[in-house]
Write an enzyme that holds these catalytic residues in place. Sequence first.
Site, short mmCIF file in Angstrom:
data_model
loop_
_atom_site.label_atom_id
_atom_site.label_comp_id
_atom_site.label_asym_id
_atom_site.label_seq_id
_atom_site.Cartn_x
_atom_site.Cartn_y
_atom_site.Cartn_z
N TRP A 214 0.79 -1.23 0.00
CA TRP A 214 0.00 0.00 0.00
C TRP A 214 0.82 1.28 0.00
O TRP A 214 0.26 2.37 -0.13
CB TRP A 214 -0.96 0.00 1.20
CG TRP A 214 -1.95 -1.11 1.10
CD1 TRP A 214 -1.94 -2.30 1.76
CD2 TRP A 214 -3.09 -1.15 0.25
NE1 TRP A 214 -2.99 -3.09 1.38
CE2 TRP A 214 -3.73 -2.41 0.44
CE3 TRP A 214 -3.64 -0.25 -0.67
CZ2 TRP A 214 -4.88 -2.78 -0.24
CZ3 TRP A 214 -4.80 -0.62 -1.35
CH2 TRP A 214 -5.39 -1.88 -1.13
N GLU A 279 -4.92 -6.27 11.91
CA GLU A 279 -4.21 -5.18 11.24
C GLU A 279 -5.01 -3.88 11.27
O GLU A 279 -4.44 -2.78 11.33
CB GLU A 279 -3.90 -5.57 9.80
CG GLU A 279 -2.83 -4.74 9.14
CD GLU A 279 -2.28 -5.42 7.91
OE1 GLU A 279 -1.16 -5.95 7.98
OE2 GLU A 279 -2.97 -5.45 6.87
#
Length: 323
Positions: A214, A279
Amino acid sequence: MQRMNSKWKMLLLISFALSLTLIKHHFRIKKHLQKMNFCWDHEAEEPQLSDWFNPKKRPDVITTTDWLAPVIWEGTYNRQVLEKYYKRLNITVGLAVCATGKFTAQYLEKFIQSANKHFMIGYNVIFYILTDDVARLPRIELGPLRTFKLLAVFKEKEWKDFNFIHMKNLYMYVIEHIQHEVDFLFSMTVNHIFKNDFGVETLGTSVAQIHAWWYFKNAHDFPYERRPASAAFIPFGEGDFYYHAAIFGGTPEKILTFIEGYRKGVSDDSKNGLSSIYEHHLNKYFLINKPTKLLSPEYNWDPNFRTPPQIKLVKVAWLQKKI
């Protein structure tokens, strides 16, 4: 009589001269010791960020956050400056890894072998191996200054989530003894291989790992928890980076603080009939409690991706788990 007086005067003068010499010598030694102590104290002081970190060396990437925390990329740091400081402190660094079920046989041996070769070379290291089956463990051979401790993983029927079980067990062991054994602690998942030195440039009070997938994406697309009722909720327009849960670190105190926040978030979600992944909770925690140091994707790169020019040196390779 006069000759005797002259001799006494001469002896007194000699004695006085010797005394002056000794006094001067004493103060010279004292001054030298004070200078040595000053130098010792000066070297014992923690280096300023500008002493070892130069963000201008990497204009191609983000090297400093909005809250002025360094993002560690190859070429931005001078490890030798940090070595002088940490060597004097004689620190011990812990690395906790959870190896349960079939993942023990698949990954643990390569993880430990590579960590033994590249993780905090020259420093005292304790590998904490959390496992549910000692019989599956490979033979572990370590170099100097490194040791390992086997920690049993206790499971509860009501909790099926692997990450929650791992964090609950890690919390227990940090409270019991880890906090008294190490100065810094990293937690990693077992499906990793160290490729190059993972050194003291990574140490900090609170250390977060930027997610390789990301980093190169638009922040609007980050896969945060978007349900407002969840404790891990991050609305669109907020968020700094998307952090990878596979690696995080810091002082034992900060590790405990994070786990406490994570467990509370899971508990709150459970009361509301929700469940968000580990997460997501980690990203919410670091949004509120900004990390003091960030590790670039070089410290956890997915080798399935084409390596872009920004990745100068892969420190850790992240292997996709084989389900």
